[in-house]
Motif scaffolding. Structure first.
Motif, short mmCIF file in Angstrom:
data_model
loop_
_atom_site.label_atom_id
_atom_site.label_comp_id
_atom_site.label_asym_id
_atom_site.label_seq_id
_atom_site.Cartn_x
_atom_site.Cartn_y
_atom_site.Cartn_z
N PRO A 154 0.78 -1.13 0.10
CA PRO A 154 0.08 0.20 0.02
C PRO A 154 0.88 1.25 0.04
O PRO A 154 2.17 1.18 0.21
N GLU A 155 0.24 2.50 -0.33
CA GLU A 155 0.79 3.67 -0.16
C GLU A 155 1.11 3.91 1.01
O GLU A 155 0.78 3.83 2.15
N PRO A 156 2.54 4.67 1.07
CA PRO A 156 3.38 5.17 0.17
C PRO A 156 4.51 3.82 -0.34
O PRO A 156 4.92 3.14 0.80
N THR A 157 3.87 3.41 -1.48
CA THR A 157 4.73 1.94 -1.89
C THR A 157 6.20 2.18 -2.24
O THR A 157 6.39 2.91 -2.80
N PRO A 158 7.01 1.06 -1.53
CA PRO A 158 8.19 1.19 -1.74
C PRO A 158 8.36 1.06 -3.26
O PRO A 158 7.98 0.01 -3.74
N THR A 159 9.62 1.50 -3.83
CA THR A 159 10.08 1.25 -5.17
C THR A 159 11.64 1.01 -5.32
O THR A 159 11.90 1.58 -4.34
N VAL A 160 11.81 0.65 -6.49
CA VAL A 160 13.30 0.32 -6.73
C VAL A 160 13.55 0.22 -8.17
O VAL A 160 12.63 -0.04 -9.04
N LYS A 161 14.77 0.97 -8.61
CA LYS A 161 14.88 1.02 -9.99
C LYS A 161 15.71 -0.37 -10.47
O LYS A 161 16.54 -0.57 -9.70
N LEU A 162 15.19 -1.16 -11.43
CA LEU A 162 15.97 -2.32 -11.58
C LEU A 162 16.04 -2.36 -13.11
O LEU A 162 15.40 -1.41 -13.82
N MET A 163 17.32 -2.81 -13.53
CA MET A 163 17.80 -2.83 -14.79
C MET A 163 17.09 -4.12 -15.58
O MET A 163 17.37 -5.38 -15.02
N THR A 164 16.14 -3.88 -16.55
CA THR A 164 15.49 -4.83 -17.09
C THR A 164 15.88 -4.73 -18.96
O THR A 164 15.32 -3.68 -19.25
N ARG A 165 16.24 -5.69 -19.28
CA ARG A 165 16.71 -5.67 -20.78
C ARG A 165 17.28 -4.34 -21.25
O ARG A 165 17.08 -3.72 -22.25
N GLY A 166 18.33 -3.80 -20.38
CA GLY A 166 19.27 -2.81 -20.77
C GLY A 166 18.76 -1.59 -20.42
O GLY A 166 19.17 -0.56 -20.72
N GLU A 167 17.58 -1.36 -19.72
CA GLU A 167 16.93 -0.10 -19.23
C GLU A 167 16.41 -0.04 -17.88
O GLU A 167 16.04 -1.26 -17.21
N ASN A 168 16.44 1.10 -17.22
CA ASN A 168 16.14 1.15 -15.93
C ASN A 168 14.61 1.12 -15.79
O ASN A 168 13.91 2.08 -16.47
#
Length: 189
Positions: free
Chosen positions: A88-102
């Motif tokens: 639920p909000e505030p939902t934790p997020t993370v940048k992940l590298m997927t197929r060469g893009e964040n």
């Protein structure tokens, strides 16, 4: 390949308004207090001595990676469906590298806990290795500080502070993980 080996540290990249307190604020403040309390005569830290906290806790730390890996396996195979719903909000997020893009990913409880316990496994192994390093070379560095070496005193205090930051960070994250496993995991979303 190195990126894959360091992936457990991606837990630190999770973004959430309160997470920085668990990861950095509480551990650094407590580590600062512990470092000040462990400063002995002449500005030296005695935590690396054979009867000091590092040697006393090393056996305990050595057993932790197995428990964290067991928790990680339990999380990965947990059979409840709502564990895969987005938090639920505030939902934790993370940048992940997927197929060469964040890609910015909103975390589910399963992914959050998996990242947390992968990080704790990595940190506990690092703490064991750091403890061995500290016990092996702490007394050598301290010998130089007995001769009045300011640089060696700063090095010992720095090593003490880093040790306590790692320890307190691991403890804070462990208790947060236990909170999620013991209470939040069983709440309906």
């Amino acid at each position: 390949m190195l990126n894959q080996m360091l992936q457990p540290l991606s837990y630190l990249a999770i973004r959430h308004p309160q997470k920085w307190k668990v990861d950095w604020l509480f551990p650094i403040v407590i580590a600062f207090v512990c470092t000040l309390c462990s400063v002995g005569e002449g500005g030296n830290s005695d935590i690396y001595r054979s009867s000091g906290p590092v040697s006393m806790l090393l056996g305990f730390f050595s057993s932790l990676p197995g428990f964290y890996i067991a928790a990680l396996a339990a999380i990965a195979t947990f059979g409840r469906n709502d564990i895969d719903n987005v938090l639920p909000e505030p939902t934790p997020t993370v940048k992940l590298m997927t197929r060469g893009e964040n890609v910015l990913v909103k975390l589910t409880r399963r992914r959050f806990l998996a990242m947390l316990f992968a990080f704790l496994t990595c940190e506990s192994i690092a703490l064991v290795l750091y403890s061995v390093l500290f016990l092996s070379y702490g007394s050598v560095i301290a010998e130089f500080s007995l001769w009045g070496g300011v640089a060696s005193k700063i090095l010992i205090l720095g090593m003490t502070f880093v040790y306590y930051v790692l320890l307190m960070q691991m403890l804070a994250a462990t208790f947060w993980g236990l909170y999620y496993l013991g209470f939040k995991l069983h709440e309906p979303q």
